[in-house]
Design an enzyme around this catalytic site. Structure first.
Site, PDB file in Angstrom:
ATOM      1  N   ASP A 238       0.841  -1.248  -0.290  1.00 11.55           N
ATOM      2  CA  ASP A 238      -0.305  -0.214   0.476  1.00 11.55           C
ATOM      3  C   ASP A 238       1.232   1.982  -0.092  1.00 11.55           C
ATOM      4  O   ASP A 238       1.679   1.282   0.870  1.00 11.55           O
ATOM      5  CB  ASP A 238      -0.735   0.158   1.316  1.00 11.55           C
ATOM      6  CG  ASP A 238      -1.831   1.376   1.515  1.00 11.55           C
ATOM      7  OD1 ASP A 238      -2.990   0.831   0.270  1.00 11.55           O
ATOM      8  OD2 ASP A 238      -1.462   1.583   2.121  1.00 11.55           O
TER       9      ASP A 238
ATOM     10  N   GLU B  33       1.341  -0.694  -5.466  1.00 15.67           N
ATOM     11  CA  GLU B  33       0.464   0.815  -5.157  1.00 15.67           C
ATOM     12  C   GLU B  33       1.390   2.323  -5.072  1.00 15.67           C
ATOM     13  O   GLU B  33       1.834   2.219  -4.165  1.00 15.67           O
ATOM     14  CB  GLU B  33      -0.381   1.267  -4.537  1.00 15.67           C
ATOM     15  CG  GLU B  33      -1.733   1.675  -5.000  1.00 15.67           C
ATOM     16  CD  GLU B  33      -2.264   2.478  -3.382  1.00 15.67           C
ATOM     17  OE1 GLU B  33      -3.212   3.134  -3.699  1.00 15.67           O
ATOM     18  OE2 GLU B  33      -1.392   2.399  -2.322  1.00 15.67           O
TER      19      GLU B  33
HETATM   20  C1  NOJ Z   1      -4.175   3.338  -0.268  1.00 16.52           C
HETATM   21  C2  NOJ Z   1      -5.733   2.081  -0.404  1.00 16.52           C
HETATM   22  O1  NOJ Z   1      -5.689   2.097  -1.995  1.00 16.52           O
HETATM   23  C3  NOJ Z   1      -6.714   3.151   0.203  1.00 16.52           C
HETATM   24  O2  NOJ Z   1      -7.324   2.922  -0.020  1.00 16.52           O
HETATM   25  C4  NOJ Z   1      -6.430   3.659   1.502  1.00 16.52           C
HETATM   26  O3  NOJ Z   1      -7.273   4.626   2.284  1.00 16.52           O
HETATM   27  C5  NOJ Z   1      -5.047   4.860   1.642  1.00 16.52           C
HETATM   28  N1  NOJ Z   1      -3.954   4.131   0.602  1.00 16.52           N
HETATM   29  C6  NOJ Z   1      -3.981   4.709   3.134  1.00 16.52           C
HETATM   30  O4  NOJ Z   1      -3.575   3.967   3.195  1.00 16.52           O
END
Ligand code: NOJ
Length: 563
Positions: free
Chosen positions: A217, A276
């Site tokens: 993430d 990500e």
């Molecule tokens: C990216 C995630 O996909 C999202 O859903 C989340 O709110 C943020 N990171 C913070 O962790």
């Protein structure tokens, strides 16, 4: 339980290169115990559905213990399961059962920030300024004579300042801590050896339980300039940026890769890391997937791209130019508006920062659905892996009329309602029946689904779509079946074919027969305003909507067998 082996290179099984990966947002997939919230029992019960759909792997959004300030992206224990979702035994059983179906498991790991209830953060609050406990996060004194101003001008990605002031143990106003997201999500300090060591241990914990991949993430945000300088409005991502895409992050991912490789064996398959990474400049992505680093990254430029042939072709070309990593093709996820709604608007692009604007546009759901069907076939024909966000296969739209008092996304509250947030893409799935909860929860469930389901979804349940040969679900099933069995699709190369303006046409040849004339699959996606002719020597494998007198209508994609 698998044990690590000596590092192997190249990976014995690069299954992620061409996999069809289903994103399972566990809160909203299926509720096994009737509390209105999806759980691991619900996921296990529906593994046969996923196997029949034809997917190769599941990516689970966070399933860990969490106060749920950000739907589980605020983790208080990285080595367990939130009781609302089940137990560690449930997770073990789910991993085993999925493997028995031939399905790999990818889990989310959130290294940028913890929950404010994480024991380390609780200990940091108690330990006070200058302590080792505080050094695992970003605590700083405030500015101004009485320290009442935040240490710098960084803004939270969810709105409001990125700093919150704590009250010290003696009751006095104290230091501030950094949170790039909600205040309940304090950022880890990756300069801390404790943090680095603990996350490697977390990876070992889950790889050791048989998990096949990790989704990282907010992967570009981990490292911050310890000077914590102010940002100027036009500061661009890059190594000079104080908290984005900094060079230091690569050493972390290299050591993570070594951990993943140490669990990759011929028998157990390769262990994968996907990042990500949101960066406006795609060329910098190459640094994350360089040798010995992440295996692959999500393709957000493709997701954000408007339904426009020239723009899509450009994104496809630049994706494939990133030779270091297999491509991923993503149409939607839990953070963005659902695809049938996006493609039904007069502006078909998407951008997280402009959600209020997109929500202000009218939606033609029939048009959006036609385009989403065409986009599904276009996407599944491209070389690389595909990600399918749960409900995409049912053609669910963004739910834009959730009553304010039921909205859960912190973005809604942090922006004082200016940004509707992401709840509309997270509404629990409809499985069967004609009334909510549409089989999401068992009969006699104690609670309603955690977000309300539109009554129109009675026509979009799995059961209703299974009974309808022309449904989105049947299209996904057929496409995944063909994609999984045609050697020309999935991994390999592609060659653009001449086509009129507004039409994308490309061939996929059987990579095993390189140099030998063989059966190819041609994909023709018509994004123009008029019908187009198909090649005379082609036979139709699959088409996203009916042909019109042998012609391919607008907003329709065909897969053809050539040769
Ligand atoms: C990216 C995630 O996909 C999202 O859903 C989340 O709110 C943020 N990171 C913070 O962790």
């Amino acid at each position: 339980m698998p044990t690590p082996s000596a590092p192997s290179s190249p990976s014995p099984d690069s299954w992620w290169r061409a996999a069809a990966i289903y994103q399972l947002y566990v809160r909203s997939f299926a509720d096994g115990d009737g509390d209105g919230i999806g759980d691991l029992a619900g996921a296990r019960a529906h593994l046969p559905y996923l196997a029949a759909l034809g997917i190769d792997a599941i990516w689970f959004n966070p399933w860990y213990p969490s106060p749920m300030a950000d739907a589980g992206y605020d983790i208080s224990d990285y080595r367990s399961i939130d009781p609302v979702f089940g137990t560690l035994d449930d997770a073990d059983a789910l991993i085993d059962q999925a493997h028995a179906h031939g399905i790999k498991i990818i889990i989310d790991v959130v290294p940028n920030h913890a929950s404010d209830r994480h024991p380390w953060f609780v200990a940091a609050l108690a330990a006070g300024p200058g302590s080792v406990e505080r050094s695992r996060f970003w605590f700083r004194p405030g500015r101004g004579a009485d320290g009442s101003l935040p240490p710098n001008n960084w803004q939270s990605i969810f709105g409001g300042p990125a700093w919150t002031r704590v009250v010290e143990a003696d009751g006095s106003p104290g230091e501030w801590y950094l949170h790039l997201f909600a205040p309940e999500q304090p950022d880890f300090n990756w300069g801390s050896a404790d943090v680095r060591r603990d996350f490697e241990d977390v990876l070992r914990f889950w790889f050791g339980r048989g998990v096949d991949g990790i989704r990282i993430d907010s992967a570009a945000l981990l490292c911050k300039d310890a000077a914590l300088p102010d940002v100027t409005g036009d500061e661009q991502p890059g190594p000079a940026h104080p908290y984005m895409d900094r060079d230091e992050v690569h050493a972390i991912y290299q050591s993570w890769r070594a951990v993943a490789d140490s669990y990759s064996t011929v028998n157990l398959g390769g262990r994968m890391l996907i990042g990500e990474v949101w960066l406006p400049d795609g060329s910098r992505l190459a640094r994350y997937v360089g040798p010995g680093e992440l295996h692959t990254v999500f393709n957000f430029p493709y997701l954000n791209c408007p339904w426009d042939a020239a723009a899509l072709r450009q994104v496809i070309d630049s994706t494939l130019a990133l030779a270091e990593a297999p491509a991923t093709w993503v149409l939607s996820n839990h953070d963005v508006d659902r695809v049938v709604s996006r493609y039904g608007r007069p502006d078909t692009a998407f951008d997280l920062d402009r959600r209020p604007y997109f929500h202000s546009l009218p939606v033609d759901l029939a048009l959006g659905t036609r385009r989403a069907r065409a986009a599904a076939l276009l996407t599944m024909a491209l070389p690389g892996a595909i990600y399918i966000y749960q409900g995409e296969e049912l053609g669910l739209g963004e739910v834009q009329d959730i009553p304010d008092e039921l909205r859960q996304d912190p973005i809604w509250a942090r922006t004082h309602g200016a940004d509707p947030g992401r709840d509309g893409s997270r509404v629990p799935l409809p499985w069967s029946g004609t009334e909510p909860p549409f089989g999401f929860s068992p009969v006699g469930a104690a609670a309603a689904p955690w977000l309300p389901q539109p009554k129109e979804w009675r026509d979009l349940t799995v059961a209703a779509e299974t009974a309808h040969p022309e449904s989105m679900l049947q299209l996904y099933r057929q496409a995944l079946r063909i994609r999984g069995s045609a050697p020309a699709l999935g991994d390999g190369g592609m060659s653009w074919q001449p086509s009129p303006d507004g039409v994308l046409a490309f061939d996929r040849a059987d990579a095993r027969d390189a140099g030998v004339p063989s059966v190819s699959v041609r994909c023709v996606a018509n994004l123009s305003a008029g019908p187009v002719a198909l090649p005379p020597d082609a036979s139709v494998l699959l088409v996203s909507g009916p042909l019109d007198d042998g012609l391919l209508p607008p907003d329709t994609t065909a897969w053809l067998r050539i040769g």
